[in-house]
Each structure stands twice: as C-alpha cells, then as structure tokens.
Design a protein around this motif. Structure first.
Motif, PDB file in Angstrom:
ATOM      1  N   ALA A 248      37.641  -2.461   1.759  1.00 51.45           N
ATOM      2  CA  ALA A 248      38.293  -1.558   0.808  1.00 51.45           C
ATOM      3  C   ALA A 248      39.026  -2.342  -0.274  1.00 51.45           C
ATOM      4  N   LEU A 249      39.553  -3.510   0.096  1.00 53.02           N
ATOM      5  CA  LEU A 249      40.275  -4.338  -0.865  1.00 53.02           C
ATOM      6  C   LEU A 249      39.325  -4.879  -1.930  1.00 53.02           C
ATOM      7  N   PHE A 250      38.123  -5.236  -1.542  1.00 53.37           N
ATOM      8  CA  PHE A 250      37.116  -5.680  -2.512  1.00 53.37           C
ATOM      9  C   PHE A 250      36.832  -4.570  -3.532  1.00 53.37           C
ATOM     10  N   GLU A 251      36.725  -3.348  -3.062  1.00 51.50           N
ATOM     11  CA  GLU A 251      36.459  -2.238  -3.967  1.00 51.50           C
ATOM     12  C   GLU A 251      37.627  -2.004  -4.920  1.00 51.50           C
ATOM     13  N   LYS A 252      38.853  -2.127  -4.411  1.00 53.22           N
ATOM     14  CA  LYS A 252      40.023  -1.956  -5.272  1.00 53.22           C
ATOM     15  C   LYS A 252      40.061  -3.027  -6.359  1.00 53.22           C
ATOM     16  N   VAL A 253      39.744  -4.264  -5.980  1.00 56.59           N
ATOM     17  CA  VAL A 253      39.760  -5.360  -6.956  1.00 56.59           C
ATOM     18  C   VAL A 253      38.718  -5.113  -8.039  1.00 56.59           C
ATOM     19  N   ARG A 257      39.789  -4.575 -11.885  1.00 57.24           N
ATOM     20  CA  ARG A 257      39.290  -5.499 -12.901  1.00 57.24           C
ATOM     21  C   ARG A 257      38.626  -4.739 -14.041  1.00 57.24           C
ATOM     22  N   THR A 258      37.816  -3.751 -13.705  1.00 55.05           N
ATOM     23  CA  THR A 258      37.154  -2.962 -14.741  1.00 55.05           C
ATOM     24  C   THR A 258      38.172  -2.229 -15.616  1.00 55.05           C
ATOM     25  N   HIS A 259      39.236  -1.754 -14.993  1.00 61.03           N
ATOM     26  CA  HIS A 259      40.238  -0.970 -15.714  1.00 61.03           C
ATOM     27  C   HIS A 259      41.132  -1.838 -16.592  1.00 61.03           C
ATOM     28  N   VAL A 260      41.521  -3.019 -16.099  1.00 62.69           N
ATOM     29  CA  VAL A 260      42.533  -3.833 -16.772  1.00 62.69           C
ATOM     30  C   VAL A 260      41.917  -4.769 -17.806  1.00 62.69           C
ATOM     31  N   ALA A 392      46.981 -16.839  -6.918  1.00 61.25           N
ATOM     32  CA  ALA A 392      45.706 -16.743  -7.644  1.00 61.25           C
ATOM     33  C   ALA A 392      44.558 -17.301  -6.821  1.00 61.25           C
ATOM     34  N   LYS A 393      44.832 -18.361  -6.079  1.00 60.21           N
ATOM     35  CA  LYS A 393      43.791 -18.968  -5.253  1.00 60.21           C
ATOM     36  C   LYS A 393      43.305 -17.999  -4.183  1.00 60.21           C
ATOM     37  N   ARG A 394      44.239 -17.326  -3.521  1.00 58.21           N
ATOM     38  CA  ARG A 394      43.853 -16.387  -2.472  1.00 58.21           C
ATOM     39  C   ARG A 394      43.297 -15.094  -3.070  1.00 58.21           C
ATOM     40  N   PHE A 395      43.781 -14.730  -4.240  1.00 56.79           N
ATOM     41  CA  PHE A 395      43.249 -13.546  -4.919  1.00 56.79           C
ATOM     42  C   PHE A 395      41.806 -13.776  -5.353  1.00 56.79           C
ATOM     43  N   ALA A 396      41.480 -15.021  -5.726  1.00 54.79           N
ATOM     44  CA  ALA A 396      40.133 -15.326  -6.224  1.00 54.79           C
ATOM     45  C   ALA A 396      39.066 -15.069  -5.179  1.00 54.79           C
ATOM     46  N   VAL A 397      39.426 -15.124  -3.902  1.00 61.75           N
ATOM     47  CA  VAL A 397      38.449 -14.878  -2.837  1.00 61.75           C
ATOM     48  C   VAL A 397      37.852 -13.484  -2.972  1.00 61.75           C
ATOM     49  N   PHE A 398      38.660 -12.522  -3.443  1.00 66.15           N
ATOM     50  CA  PHE A 398      38.201 -11.140  -3.548  1.00 66.15           C
ATOM     51  C   PHE A 398      37.506 -10.866  -4.883  1.00 66.15           C
ATOM     52  N   LEU A 399      37.326 -11.891  -5.696  1.00 73.05           N
ATOM     53  CA  LEU A 399      36.532 -11.765  -6.916  1.00 73.05           C
ATOM     54  C   LEU A 399      35.139 -12.351  -6.740  1.00 73.05           C
ATOM     55  N   SER A 400      34.883 -12.964  -5.616  1.00 70.46           N
ATOM     56  CA  SER A 400      33.623 -13.656  -5.369  1.00 70.46           C
ATOM     57  C   SER A 400      32.624 -12.746  -4.675  1.00 70.46           C
ATOM     58  N   GLU A 401      31.423 -12.671  -5.216  1.00 69.93           N
ATOM     59  CA  GLU A 401      30.368 -11.889  -4.577  1.00 69.93           C
ATOM     60  C   GLU A 401      29.892 -12.549  -3.288  1.00 69.93           C
ATOM     61  N   VAL A 402      29.935 -13.868  -3.255  1.00 66.59           N
ATOM     62  CA  VAL A 402      29.552 -14.574  -2.028  1.00 66.59           C
ATOM     63  C   VAL A 402      30.518 -14.234  -0.909  1.00 66.59           C
ATOM     64  N   SER A 403      31.795 -14.229  -1.220  1.00 66.08           N
ATOM     65  CA  SER A 403      32.799 -13.866  -0.226  1.00 66.08           C
ATOM     66  C   SER A 403      32.611 -12.430   0.232  1.00 66.08           C
ATOM     67  N   GLU A 404      32.298 -11.549  -0.699  1.00 64.08           N
ATOM     68  CA  GLU A 404      32.086 -10.150  -0.327  1.00 64.08           C
ATOM     69  C   GLU A 404      30.876  -9.985   0.570  1.00 64.08           C
ATOM     70  N   SER A 405      29.823 -10.720   0.292  1.00 59.77           N
ATOM     71  CA  SER A 405      28.628 -10.634   1.130  1.00 59.77           C
ATOM     72  C   SER A 405      28.907 -11.156   2.533  1.00 59.77           C
ATOM     73  N   ARG A 406      29.749 -12.181   2.638  1.00 61.87           N
ATOM     74  CA  ARG A 406      30.102 -12.690   3.967  1.00 61.87           C
ATOM     75  C   ARG A 406      30.930 -11.673   4.735  1.00 61.87           C
TER      76      ARG A 406
END
Length: 817
Positions: A248-253, A257-260, A392-406
């Motif tokens: 759910a957090l991936f979807e929120k991010v 991102r699209t909104h901001v 920012a480093k930990r936030f970046a994990v939720f911007l990665s498609e590779v991380s989301e696929s994992r």
C-alpha cells in the motif's frame, strides 16, 4: 508570568513530525522567535503591573516656557544621584533645595498629571515598544509556519511527512537495502569465478541491437565449484500484514509523486515567506535603530496651568531604562534572525532545488532504477536532507520498480503457499500434471517446491516474469506454456530447460514477448507459437512490425512445429529443421498463404495442417511430400479438389481432412488413394458422392455431415473396414440396404435428415455402440434394433417418444443396467 514551555508550544507547529522539513537555520530561527517573544511579553507584563510615570512640577523659571527644561534632573540620573523631596539644611552647588514648601496638589491632581503626561509627553515608541516586539515576533512565527497551514500546501506536506515516516520505519526498507548489499557481494564472488563457469553460453546470442541484455538475468546461483557456497540470503523479516502495508505504501508513493511533481507551489510559498521575513528584518532594523534613543528616562511635560497652577512638569519614565536595554537586546536577536533569513534565501536561489538526483543513493545501495525527482517533490527531499540524509535514502526504496517487484514476490509467496498451489494441479490434454497460473502478479517461489509438476502454464502474469535457478527443483518438468507472459531466465534455469524441456507453447502480442532463449532449447520436441507472425499488427495495437522467426538450427530434436499468425509465406527458418520435423501446423487466421515453396524441402514431414490460409486449391508443394500421412486443409476456400489425383504420390497418406470449405463435389480420382483410412469432407456443399470413393477399402472414418447429400450410393457396402460414418445434417430420405453390410461400424450418425424408415438389417451391425437418428421423420424403430449386442439405450440418440414405442422386453434387453 507565563512558563517558557508555553512559548515553545506557541512557536512550534502542531505536528512534531514536520521537523524533518526544518533545516538548521529554521530551527535556530524558531528559538530566536521564542526569545524575542519572551522579551515582548516580559515588557508588556512590566508595563501593565507597575507605575508607568511619575511627575513633579518644575519650579525653575525661565524667560520663556520653551527655555524651561528638566536637564538638571537628567544630570542627577546621569550621576546616579537621588532626587530627594525632603527638607535639607546643607546647601549643595547646582542642587535645587526645597525648604519644606508644599506644591499644594492633591493625589487626584498627581494621577491626572501622570496620565496626561504619559499620553502627551512620552514618545510613542517608548510606550508601545513591548507590544511591537510581540507583534513582530508573531509575524515572524506566522511567516515561518504559514506553508504548514495554507490549504494549498499543508495537505501535500502532511501527506509527504506521513509517507516519509512510514517509509523510514517500514521493515521492507531495511530488507530491500540488505538484500541488494548481499547480491552485490555475491555478484563479486561470481565474477571472480567467471573464468570457470559451468555453463558456457555465447552472450552475443542474447544481446539486443542496443547492446543490452534483453533475455537473461545473471544468476548468483551459477557456481562453478560446488564446495564453495555463496552466502545464504537473509531470512524473511516480513509477515503477511507488513507485506500488505509495504504494498500500500508503494501505491501511496506513486500517487503522491504524480500529484506533487506537476507543480512547484511549495517551493514558491517557501521563497515568498522567506522573502517576507527578510523584508520584515530590514524594516525592523531601520526604524528600531532610529527610535531607540527616544526611550528617555526624564521627559518634560506641559500642562495647562489653570488645572494645577503649574505649567511645566518633569516626569520620570519608570521603565525607560529597562526598555532601552531590552530594545538593544531585541535588535541583536533581530539581526541574527535576519542573517539566517538572508542565508536561507541565498540557499533557495543559489541552488537548483527543483531537481533532486538519487545518484549517491544508487551508488550506495546498488538499486539502479531509482528515478530523479523534480519540482515540489525534489524540494521536499532537499529539505529532508538538511534534517537527515538517511530519510531520502530509505524513501528511495519505495521509488524503485525493482524494489516493488521484490516486495510483490514476497507477498505472492505469502498468498500462494504450496498447499494452495497443489489444489490447482490437474491433467491437461496431453495427460501431463499441469499447474495453471492465471493473472497473478508474478511467479510464486513456492511453485518450485512441487517437484511433481510436469507442465507449467503461466497466463497473463503481471510484469516481466523471471524464472529463477530454483527451476532445477522441478525434475519432472517437460512442458512450459506462456500465454501473454514475457519471461526471462536465469542461467541455471536455462541450462535446466535445455536438458529437460520437451514442449513449449508461446502466445504473444509483439516481438518483445518472444524470448530469444527458446532458440537454444536443444531437447525441445514441440514448439507452438501463436501471435503476429509474419504480418503487421492491426491498427491501434501498439505494435509496428511483424515478428519473424530466427534460426531454428539449434533445435536438433524438434518434431512438431505450430505457427498461428498471419503469414504470407512459410518462414525460411522452418527449413533449418527440415530433416527432423514430422508435423507442421499453420493456422493463418484468414490471411492468404501465398508462398509455400519451402514446403518441398520438408521431406520427412508426416503431418501437415494448413488452416485458414485462404487457399483455393490444394498447393502443389504438398504432392512432393512422399512421407506425408495426414493432410488437413480446414477452413480454406476450396471449391474444387481436382488436384486430389496428385495425392497418390503421397503413398502413405492415411488421413485427408477437407472440412469447412466450399467443395461442391469430390472427383472420381479419390479412389486412387488406396491407403486412405480417414476422410473428412464435412461442412461443405457436396451434393453427390463419387462411386470410386468406395475403392478406398481401408476407410475407417468417413465424415460427410453438414453437406447437401440427397442419397448414398449402394457401393458404400464395399467399405468393410468402416467404423465411423456420419451423414448427419444432409437431405437423405432413405438409406441403401447395402450400408448395413458394413459390419464393423461402431458409430453411425444419421441425425437431422429426412429419413422415414430404418431397415431391420440394422441388426447386422454387431459392433454398433452409438446410433444417432434424432431430427428425422421416423414413426417407429425396428424391433431388430434390440439384436445389436453392444447397442444400449444410452447409445441411441432419438426422440424419447420413439424409444417408448419399443416393446418393454426390447428396452429391458437394451437397458444399461
């Protein structure tokens, strides 16, 4: 007095999590605002609780009223002397001596004069200084936190801080970073062993035109020395609930991102409020520095003499000394505050804060697909970096498609356990034990814990599926079915399929869904391809070119090839397997197959199926296939088959299917096909049958249903090998008696004709198990039908009323029980 904590609560925002968006200068400025506010509140308290001013009449007389002043009193204050109102006997130079003379004023007059002189004689800045300090301090506080309250920005900030905190605390963040670190360590170890790799595969075979690897993923499980083991991956630290929360957090991010990223309102608001504070600082500094000297201890006051009898009063401003010191202290605080605002404005305008790159995070974590941000999203990340770059480093994990696929893979493994997958096992048409995965978000790792799987079917799985090295655990796997499912392989998985896979069924929509690794499956025996082969995709489909087959020469064991597409000619790569190919099926979806010259080179072909190829005649290339045993020309535009005579060169031809065409008649030459065992001419427009058809004495299966036959020739009785005969959906009115001489008939389909009588010779069909008569004009069934020893009531397809007309003893004899 007001406690200090109250000032802290006033100055701080309601949500303490907003501190991540406060650089050090904003924090320092906040404490300066508290200090300035305390100065103002303290001054207001003193002013409200103590006497403001004390006045006495001035008895020194001058030539004019203007020449009278209170300088002698100021000198006393300058010399730290006391102004005594007592009777003294000692004369002192320059000191006014009072000999006990009273002024004659009562208390009410003194109160009046004090208030009158405070309002008229004291400078406005000396009177309102503490209130100005409070007002300016509040303005600074409002300007500093206005973007936290403004409706257009507060919602974005609140959502960002909320998401940032959840990303920071999420267990998935820690796991994703640790897994990447482990993989990078393993990759170094694999690279060290590169020279002794146990799988030798030419990398050029799997490179695209842009030089990127488009088919294989490197696998850390490819180990050349079995005695040296790679580090085991960390155990899963996520339970199902945590996995769903991270999803759910991936979807929120994504939504945030699209909104901001579309606007820079936050950046502009921060620049405006900082500019306002700088302007306010300059204004305060300018007027305060010029007005502080007006805070005087002693002031002269002119009062109408008719009220008190005195026109000049010397007044002592009781708080002037304190206010003067507070004013200079306030100016120092404002100066520091202003320097911080100027630095903040310089930081805003000097740096490119509407662009944010995660380059350092990509290098540190190894997650290379983290995108760069822009506009307000970038500005918020810059602010959080000033607080702590770890956010920012930990936030970046939720911007990665590779991380989301994992993460998707982890959740998938939670949802699809081995027990649940086993319930989906079933036998397919080839009687293989098949596991069908339909529209899942990925390939569960638990699949590889079911070693008895013989066929794995993946249909419309989300994203690009990667089959890991764990595929080697499926020791019984022989068939792989991919339906609109782009798939990549790790090296160990590819090596396993090269040795064990027998059947590959691939349905695709474009060239990107056709993996190049299929051309290396040396043990493959059957290849079934369905997609836009050899023709341009339809308009609006998004694909701009056709899919062509690469060389098949590596497929040494290929026996069956099925091509379902829109071909205009037979692919040249088919010739690469000409020596071993036994069955070729082309389903052309209504596109005319014009060139079949390569067909002549398939000398070993035993079965040929050309369906929907819009052919009007039997292609001449077929006649050179001496080993051909089965020919299927379904759903073409055949109107005549005069070329059937040339099929006698195919001496092994046993099956000929001409169904679903527009054939009007069968030529007499069909009798030349002496080896024919199956002839299917259903769904045509045949009105009569040639007498020489019955020269094909080996016929076992004859299907003439859905035609326009009005009669059957008596020569049909010569087909003594016939086991299946269907003439349903014709216009037959009677049946020749000779037909009942075909004693090997097992299935006789006569339904939907105009037959009014069934001969009693039906009893001769001793092997008959199914008789279809429904849809005719029969009024009764012959009693001899009960003499067919293998025919049961369940095998007779006829109106129920006709069955009820049979004697009960006949029905009892034919009853299944």
């Amino acid at each position: 007095m007001i406690p200090v904590n109250e000032f802290r609560n006033i100055a701080s925002e309601q949500n303490p999590r907003y501190r991540v968006l406060k650089p050090w200068w904003d924090v320092f400025s906040e404490y300066l605002c508290i200090a300035m506010l305390m100065i103002g509140v303290f001054g207001c308290t003193v002013q409200l609780t103590q006497e403001k001013i004390s006045c006495l009449p001035n008895r020194i007389v001058g030539p004019t009223k203007a020449d009278v002043n209170c300088n002698h009193v100021r000198e006393y204050h300058a010399n730290d002397s006391l102004w005594e109102f007592s009777i003294t006997k000692e004369l002192k130079p320059n000191v006014l001596e009072v000999f006990g003379r009273k002024n004659g004023l009562d208390i009410h007059q003194y109160v009046f004069v004090n208030h009158y002189c405070y309002e008229r004689a004291v400078h406005w800045y000396a009177k309102f200084f503490p209130y100005l300090v409070v007002i300016h301090s509040m303005i600074f506080m409002v300007a500093s936190s206005f973007w936290f309250k403004f409706p257009g920005t507060s919602s974005k900030i609140e959502l960002f801080v909320n998401i940032l905190g959840k990303c920071f605390d999420s267990p998935w963040t820690t796991r994703a970073i640790s897994e990447v670190s482990e993989e990078r360590g393993e990759e170094k170890l694999v690279n060290w062993r590169k020279g002794s790799s146990m799988y030798k595969i030419n990398p050029d075979r799997f490179m695209g035109t842009d030089g990127e690897n488009v088919t294989l993923l490197r696998s850390a499980s490819v180990v050349s020395n079995p005695e040296m083991k790679l580090p085991e991956p960390a155990a899963s630290v996520l339970d199902k609930k945590e996995g769903e929360q991270a999803k759910a957090l991936f979807e929120k991010v994504k939504k945030f991102r699209t909104h901001v990223e579309e606007a820079d309102l936050l950046y502009k608001m921060y620049v405006i409020q900082t500019s306002l504070k700088v302007f306010k600082f300059l204004l305060i500094t300018a007027y305060t520095a010029s007005l502080v000297p007006n805070i005087e201890i002693v002031v002269k006051c002119s009062v109408p003499p008719d009220l008190t009898g005195f026109d000049i009063f010397c007044c002592n401003h009781n708080k002037a000394n304190l206010f003067s010191k507070l004013a200079y202290c306030y100016i120092c605080f404002v100066g520091v505050y202003g320097l911080l605002c100027i630095y903040s404005l310089y930081w805003l305008l000097h740096r490119s804060l509407k662009e944010y790159t995660f380059e350092h995070v990509r290098l540190e974590t190894g997650i290379n697909d983290i995108p760069d941000m822009k506009n307000d999203f970038a500005f918020l990340l810059h602010l959080s970096d000033r607080y702590d770059p770890l956010y920012a480093k930990r936030f970046a994990v939720f911007l990665s498609e590779v991380s989301e696929s994992r993460l998707r893979q982890v959740n998938l493994n939670h949802d699809w356990t081995v027990k649940k997958l086993r319930t989906r096992l079933s036998r397919n048409a080839s009687q293989r034990l098949e596991l069908h995965l339909f529209m899942l978000p990925g390939l569960p790792d638990t699949v590889f814990d079911i070693p008895e799987i013989e066929s794995l079917k993946m249909e419309q799985l989300s994203g690009h599926v990667t089959i890991p090295a764990a595929l080697t655990q499926l020791t019984e796997l022989q068939e792989l079915v991919l339906v609109h499912c782009p798939t990549k392989l790790q090296l160990a998985a590819l090596a396993h399929l090269q040795q064990t896979l027998k059947v590959l069924r691939l349905t695709f929509e474009g060239a990107e869904q056709v993996p190049l690794w299929l051309y290396t499956l040396k043990a493959l025996e059957e290849l079934h391809l369905s997609g836009p082969l050899g023709a341009e995709a339809s308009r609006g489909s998004g694909s701009s070119s056709s899919v062509s087959l690469d060389s098949l020469r590596e497929l040494k064991d290929l026996r069956v090839l099925t091509l379902r597409g829109r071909l205009t000619k037979l692919p040249p790569s088919v010739v690469d397997v000409a020596s071993q190919l036994q069955r070729l099926c082309v389903h052309n979806e209504g596109v005319k197959l014009q060139v079949l010259s390569n067909l002549k080179k398939l000398s070993g072909l035993t079965s040929l199926e050309l369906m929907g190829c819009q052919m009007e005649r039997i292609p001449s290339a077929v006649f050179s296939l001496s080993a051909l045993q089965e020919l299927d020309l379904r759903e073409n535009k055949l109107t005549t088959v005069e070329e059937i005579l040339s099929l006698q060169h195919c001496r092994r031809l046993t099956t000929l299917r001409l169904w679903h065409n527009a054939i009007a008649y069968i030529p007499e030459h069909v009798g030349k096909l002496h080896a024919l065992e199956t002839f299917d001419a259903s769904w045509n427009k045949i009105r009569r049958l040639p007498a020489r058809l019955y020269y094909c004495t080996k016929l076992r299966h004859l299907d003439l249903s859905h035609n326009q036959l009005s009669a059957l020739p008596t020569e049909i009785g010569s087909l003594q090998s016939l086991q299946y005969l269907s003439v349903a959906f014709n216009s037959l009115e009677s049946l020749p008696e000779e037909m009942f001489s075909c004693k090997r008939l097992k299935i006789l389909a006569l339904g939907n004709n105009s037959i009014s009588y069934l001969s009693s010779r039906v009893a001769n069909l001793a092997q008959l198990v199914r008789l279809e008569l429904k849809g005719n004009r029969l009024e009764s069934l012959p009693l001899e039908i009960g003499d067919c020893p293998l025919l049961k009531l369940s095998g007779i397809v006829v109106e129920q009323s006709l069955l009820e007309l049979l004697p009960s003893e006949v029905r009892d004899r034919m009853d299944d029980g």
